[in-house]
Design a protein around this motif. Structure first.
Motif, PDB file in Angstrom:
ATOM      1  N   GLN A 467       0.841  -1.206   0.000  1.00 25.19           N
ATOM      2  CA  GLN A 467       0.000   0.000   0.000  1.00 25.19           C
ATOM      3  C   GLN A 467       0.872   1.252   0.000  1.00 25.19           C
ATOM      4  O   GLN A 467       0.594   2.221  -0.714  1.00 25.19           O
ATOM      5  CB  GLN A 467      -0.855  -0.046   1.261  1.00 25.19           C
ATOM      6  CG  GLN A 467      -2.157   0.670   1.153  1.00 25.19           C
ATOM      7  CD  GLN A 467      -2.911   0.596   2.475  1.00 25.19           C
ATOM      8  OE1 GLN A 467      -2.453  -0.004   3.449  1.00 25.19           O
ATOM      9  NE2 GLN A 467      -4.066   1.223   2.512  1.00 25.19           N
ATOM     10  N   ALA A 468       1.948   1.222   0.819  1.00 24.67           N
ATOM     11  CA  ALA A 468       2.853   2.375   0.897  1.00 24.67           C
ATOM     12  C   ALA A 468       3.525   2.621  -0.454  1.00 24.67           C
ATOM     13  O   ALA A 468       3.682   3.761  -0.883  1.00 24.67           O
ATOM     14  CB  ALA A 468       3.901   2.156   1.978  1.00 24.67           C
ATOM     15  N   LEU A 469       3.908   1.525  -1.146  1.00 21.61           N
ATOM     16  CA  LEU A 469       4.538   1.660  -2.460  1.00 21.61           C
ATOM     17  C   LEU A 469       3.579   2.338  -3.440  1.00 21.61           C
ATOM     18  O   LEU A 469       3.951   3.261  -4.167  1.00 21.61           O
ATOM     19  CB  LEU A 469       4.910   0.279  -3.014  1.00 21.61           C
ATOM     20  CG  LEU A 469       6.198  -0.368  -2.520  1.00 21.61           C
ATOM     21  CD1 LEU A 469       6.377  -1.727  -3.171  1.00 21.61           C
ATOM     22  CD2 LEU A 469       7.385   0.515  -2.844  1.00 21.61           C
ATOM     23  N   GLU A 470       2.318   1.874  -3.439  1.00 20.44           N
ATOM     24  CA  GLU A 470       1.318   2.445  -4.344  1.00 20.44           C
ATOM     25  C   GLU A 470       1.130   3.928  -4.078  1.00 20.44           C
ATOM     26  O   GLU A 470       1.123   4.746  -5.003  1.00 20.44           O
ATOM     27  CB  GLU A 470      -0.036   1.726  -4.151  1.00 20.44           C
ATOM     28  CG  GLU A 470      -0.028   0.273  -4.579  1.00 20.44           C
ATOM     29  CD  GLU A 470      -0.271   0.115  -6.068  1.00 20.44           C
ATOM     30  OE1 GLU A 470      -0.656   1.110  -6.703  1.00 20.44           O
ATOM     31  OE2 GLU A 470      -0.051  -1.002  -6.588  1.00 20.44           O
ATOM     32  N   SER A 471       0.983   4.278  -2.793  1.00 20.28           N
ATOM     33  CA  SER A 471       0.702   5.692  -2.515  1.00 20.28           C
ATOM     34  C   SER A 471       1.961   6.540  -2.701  1.00 20.28           C
ATOM     35  O   SER A 471       1.875   7.711  -3.073  1.00 20.28           O
ATOM     36  CB  SER A 471       0.092   5.874  -1.127  1.00 20.28           C
ATOM     37  OG  SER A 471       1.048   5.679  -0.142  1.00 20.28           O
ATOM     38  N   ALA A 472       3.152   5.938  -2.493  1.00 23.58           N
ATOM     39  CA  ALA A 472       4.395   6.677  -2.758  1.00 23.58           C
ATOM     40  C   ALA A 472       4.506   6.986  -4.247  1.00 23.58           C
ATOM     41  O   ALA A 472       4.913   8.079  -4.649  1.00 23.58           O
ATOM     42  CB  ALA A 472       5.596   5.881  -2.285  1.00 23.58           C
ATOM     43  N   ALA A 473       4.118   6.003  -5.085  1.00 27.69           N
ATOM     44  CA  ALA A 473       4.178   6.227  -6.531  1.00 27.69           C
ATOM     45  C   ALA A 473       3.173   7.302  -6.944  1.00 27.69           C
ATOM     46  O   ALA A 473       3.418   8.063  -7.880  1.00 27.69           O
ATOM     47  CB  ALA A 473       3.896   4.924  -7.272  1.00 27.69           C
ATOM     48  N   ARG A 474       2.040   7.368  -6.216  1.00 28.76           N
ATOM     49  CA  ARG A 474       1.070   8.425  -6.529  1.00 28.76           C
ATOM     50  C   ARG A 474       1.636   9.807  -6.234  1.00 28.76           C
ATOM     51  O   ARG A 474       1.280  10.787  -6.870  1.00 28.76           O
ATOM     52  CB  ARG A 474      -0.228   8.206  -5.743  1.00 28.76           C
ATOM     53  CG  ARG A 474      -1.211   7.282  -6.449  1.00 28.76           C
ATOM     54  CD  ARG A 474      -2.614   7.469  -5.903  1.00 28.76           C
ATOM     55  NE  ARG A 474      -2.709   7.194  -4.478  1.00 28.76           N
ATOM     56  CZ  ARG A 474      -2.822   5.980  -3.961  1.00 28.76           C
ATOM     57  NH1 ARG A 474      -2.866   4.942  -4.745  1.00 28.76           N
ATOM     58  NH2 ARG A 474      -2.908   5.806  -2.655  1.00 28.76           N
ATOM     59  N   VAL A 475       2.527   9.893  -5.219  1.00 30.15           N
ATOM     60  CA  VAL A 475       3.163  11.182  -4.904  1.00 30.15           C
ATOM     61  C   VAL A 475       3.991  11.642  -6.100  1.00 30.15           C
ATOM     62  O   VAL A 475       4.000  12.817  -6.463  1.00 30.15           O
ATOM     63  CB  VAL A 475       4.062  11.049  -3.660  1.00 30.15           C
ATOM     64  CG1 VAL A 475       4.874  12.316  -3.439  1.00 30.15           C
ATOM     65  CG2 VAL A 475       3.230  10.732  -2.439  1.00 30.15           C
ATOM     66  N   LEU A 476       4.697  10.663  -6.739  1.00 32.31           N
ATOM     67  CA  LEU A 476       5.465  11.021  -7.933  1.00 32.31           C
ATOM     68  C   LEU A 476       4.524  11.458  -9.050  1.00 32.31           C
ATOM     69  O   LEU A 476       4.866  12.317  -9.866  1.00 32.31           O
ATOM     70  CB  LEU A 476       6.315   9.835  -8.394  1.00 32.31           C
ATOM     71  CG  LEU A 476       7.478   9.463  -7.482  1.00 32.31           C
ATOM     72  CD1 LEU A 476       8.199   8.258  -8.036  1.00 32.31           C
ATOM     73  CD2 LEU A 476       8.434  10.625  -7.350  1.00 32.31           C
ATOM     74  N   GLY A 477       3.349  10.816  -9.083  1.00 35.25           N
ATOM     75  CA  GLY A 477       2.248  11.323  -9.889  1.00 35.25           C
ATOM     76  C   GLY A 477       2.419  11.269 -11.382  1.00 35.25           C
ATOM     77  O   GLY A 477       2.189  12.264 -12.071  1.00 35.25           O
ATOM     78  N   ALA A 478       2.786  10.106 -11.948  1.00 39.89           N
ATOM     79  CA  ALA A 478       2.775   9.980 -13.403  1.00 39.89           C
ATOM     80  C   ALA A 478       1.329  10.012 -13.877  1.00 39.89           C
ATOM     81  O   ALA A 478       0.433   9.522 -13.198  1.00 39.89           O
ATOM     82  CB  ALA A 478       3.436   8.680 -13.827  1.00 39.89           C
ATOM     83  N   ALA A 479       1.104  10.588 -15.047  1.00 45.40           N
ATOM     84  CA  ALA A 479      -0.265  10.759 -15.540  1.00 45.40           C
ATOM     85  C   ALA A 479      -0.933   9.411 -15.773  1.00 45.40           C
ATOM     86  O   ALA A 479      -0.281   8.443 -16.101  1.00 45.40           O
ATOM     87  CB  ALA A 479      -0.238  11.538 -16.838  1.00 45.40           C
TER      88      ALA A 479
END
Lengths: 479, 221
Positions: A467-479
């Motif tokens: 879950q942390a990995l998923e939300s961390a990747a959302r912080v990077l925010g690729a479209a």
């Protein structure tokens, strides 16, 4: 409470600087690092679902990516502190030098712990420069001709990068100012990115990529990295290779989307090309090297390239894989340098050709070295195997077939390069009468503790961490 | 053109000349003195822009520059680096002085042209600062590449940084002061660490020609 994370490291450094406290310095450092680690894990637990924790508005704000990185830094900080204890003792280092080492070591950890917590881009740059400044004297700690040369090259190239990056930071501020905003934070930049003048954005991008790229060790600005990462004491190498490069890469990844909105900058293509050049060059250099610490240092250049390539895909799957690889690499690379450290203690040489039949000299060092090489090379069932697989899969999903083919080829070359050197060292009869030296208990413990996440993450990704990995990747925010 | 901006233009001209002079000055003590002049000119430009804007940020930055770079760095170098090194004349540069001078002039022109191109978007700016800042950054890079002695190499990095800030005071006059203070602290720490490293190299390996060190590299079998 959150501010205690970096402050504990500073307090530990101050304690170690007190002349009378000499003998307790290693223990104080280990305790501080364990406290930092437990605070970071708690923070990661809180933030793993997403959201932002504001400590000082506009200056100190944390999200899941920052918490993940803090945990990684704290993990390596703790194991490296434990490893340093026995490593320095085995070298008959004087008490005052042990004290100074630990004071500097804690300050270095402080500079890295601060970066993910900071939200203001100017301050982030200052702490990036501090990571260089506070590690120069650790690299030259042995005060040999080689160590001084390595420290000097490290200083010149990373500070050169920092100076180029500071102009990039100033130009970025200029571009932000042109939009009427003065909020020089990650969020402020992302919000204003679309309105920034095109020419300034492009100029800032080049300056920041070159400047921070030098610090990450991207080819052709990597020449300092194998020198510094081979001459420093092994626990310092674990910090430099395991987390320092990763922390700076984190800064680049967070800056990515400020520029990625402008299609004429081709940010994704830049990342992929620079990443692949680094992976390819490092994989080839790795087969040529004659020093097993340089071997692992080149492997760091390779992995930085892999992560940059994954981030260059500009897809959510690529981002998840990039963050995953960041995590797996840090955990595994620190282990590799501990293995190199115990090998150095057992044999007294860094020369690959001089070591034959390590299994007969020190079974523990041989096992550790083989384990480290397999794990960092990407063999199953270790953490790097899964994260590299995720990157290749993300590449296939993005229909980047040539990229996947090249990446897979270079990874295989690096794997066999690593294994070739290490099996040559481990197998066969010992060439000369071994000078048996006992491996200090704390070193062995640090190695075993560092091996835990490498093994566990290779077979099981806990729900909370996924879950942390998923939300961390959302912080990077690729479209 | 007001008097302040004319004076600023003069400071900029002298700034780039001092940067080029550092590249070709062989004696290390003299090189440090020219660096002091360069830093004072950066401070002067900050004061002049600060007075014409008006901006307290720039005045403060000028003061920080004088204290940090013009006073503390030379003091640190004198206190920590053995005095023999200050008197050394560096004879073995990687390229000779006339070639270096020519290259420096070329880089200055390049920086000037590029700066003018970038500034096109925002005409209210002191465009000279951006051009000369970028030019000094490039000449500083040349200095770093040409010199092999430790102290001039450090001065190369600091000269590059001065160039970056010369552009910075024009393009980001209200950059947060806390960042500026911390940057000044970084410079002091840098001076201190490099001086220690230079001294260690002098004592341990008997030379401070760090550019000539090449023991660490891959040897192809």
């Amino acid at each position: 409470m959150i501010l205690a994370i970096p402050l504990l490291a500073v307090l530990a450094a101050l304690w170690c600087a007190i002349p009378r406290a000499g003998r307790a310095a290693p223990a104080v450092t280990v305790l501080a690092a364990i406290a930092v680690l437990s605070l970071s894990i708690r923070l990661l637990w809180t933030l793993s679902g997403g959201g932002t924790l504001t400590v000082i508005r506009g200056w100190v704000e944390l999200n899941s990516l920052a918490a993940l990185l803090l945990t990684l830094i704290a993990l390596v900080y703790a194991t490296a502190a434990l490893f340093s204890w026995g490593y320095l003792a085995s070298d008959a280092t004087s008490e005052s030098r042990i004290r100074l080492y630990h004071a500097n070591f804690n300050l270095f950890a402080f500079s890295m712990l601060s970066i993910p917590m900071l939200n203001e881009i100017g301050l982030v740059w200052i702490f990036v420069e501090l990571t260089s400044l506070l590690s120069i004297l650790l690299v030259s700690f042995a005060i040999s001709a080689d160590a001084l040369e390595a420290a000097w090259k490290y200083m010149v190239l990373t500070l050169l990068g920092a100076t180029i990056a500071v102009l990039g930071v100033l130009v970025l501020y200029w571009a932000l100012h042109a939009t009427g905003s003065t909020e020089f934070t990650w969020d402020g930049l992302h919000a204003a990115a679309a309105r920034m003048p095109h020419a300034l954005l492009g100029f800032a991008f080049v300056l920041l990529l070159v400047g921070y790229g030098a610090k990450i060790g991207l080819v052709p600005l990597h020449t300092w990295l194998p020198d510094a990462h081979s001459q420093a004491p092994s626990p310092v190498c674990a910090m430099l290779s395991g987390i320092e490069t990763s922390v700076i890469l984190y800064v680049v990844l967070r800056l990515r989307n400020v520029f990625a909105g402008d299609p004429s900058l081709h940010v994704g293509a830049w990342f992929v090309v620079l990443g692949l050049i680094s992976v390819g060059a490092a994989a080839l250099l790795l087969t040529q090297t004659q020093d097993y610490k340089r071997l692992f240092a080149f492997s760091t250049v390779e992995h930085m390239g892999i992560i940059l390539t994954a981030a260059g895909l500009l897809t959510p799957a690529g981002d998840v894989a990039a963050v995953w690889q960041l995590l797996a690499h840090s955990a595994t690379k620190s282990l590799c340098f501990y293995a190199a450290g115990v090998t150095l203690i057992a044999t007294g040489t860094r020369d690959i050709a001089a070591i034959r039949g390590l299994l007969g000299t020190s079974r523990f060092a041989a096992a550790a070295l083989l384990f480290g090489a397999l794990a960092i090379g990407g063999a199953p069932p270790f953490a790097v195997f899964l994260s590299e697989l995720a990157i290749l899969r993300a590449g296939l999903l993005a229909h980047a077939y040539v990229l996947v083919a090249l990446l897979a080829f270079f990874i295989v070359v690096a794997f066999f390069g690593l294994l070739w050197h290490v099996t040559n060292m481990v197998a066969g009869p010992p060439e000369s009468e071994p000078r048996r030296r006992r491996i200090p208990l704390t070193c062995a413990w640090a190695l075993l503790l560092a091996a835990l996440p490498v093994v566990i993450l290779g077979v099981w990704l806990p729900q909370g961490l996924a879950q942390a990995l998923e939300s961390a990747a959302r912080v990077l925010g690729a479209a | 053109m007001s008097l302040l901006s004319e004076l600023n233009a003069l400071a900029l001209g002298l700034f780039i000349i001092s940067t080029i002079a550092m590249t070709v000055t062989r004696q290390i003590g003299a090189c440090i003195q020219i660096f002091v002049v360069q830093s004072l000119l950066l401070a002067a430009s900050a004061f002049l822009l600060g007075a014409s804007t008006p901006s307290w940020h720039l005045i403060a930055l000028g003061c920080v520059t004088v204290i940090g770079k013009a006073i503390s760095i030379p003091w640190l170098l004198r206190a920590l680096v053995p005095s023999e090194i200050h008197r050394t004349r560096e004879l073995s540069q990687t390229i000779d002085a006339p070639t270096a001078l020519l290259a420096a002039l070329g880089l200055t022109l390049l920086g000037y042209a590029f700066g003018a191109h970038i500034v096109g978007a925002a005409p209210n700016l002191s465009s000279g600062n951006v051009s000369m800042g970028i030019a000094a950054l490039l000449v500083g890079l040349l200095l770093l590449a040409v010199r092999i002695e430790a102290v001039p190499q450090l001065l190369g990095i600091l000269a590059m940084e001065n160039g970056a800030f010369l552009a910075g005071i024009a393009i980001a006059p209200d950059f947060p002061l806390i960042a500026e203070l911390a940057i000044a602290f970084d410079v002091l720490l840098l001076g201190f660490i490099v001086a220690l490293l230079t001294r260690a190299a002098y004592r341990r390996i008997g030379t401070t020609e760090v550019g000539g060190l090449s023991a660490l590299r891959e040897r192809i079998k």
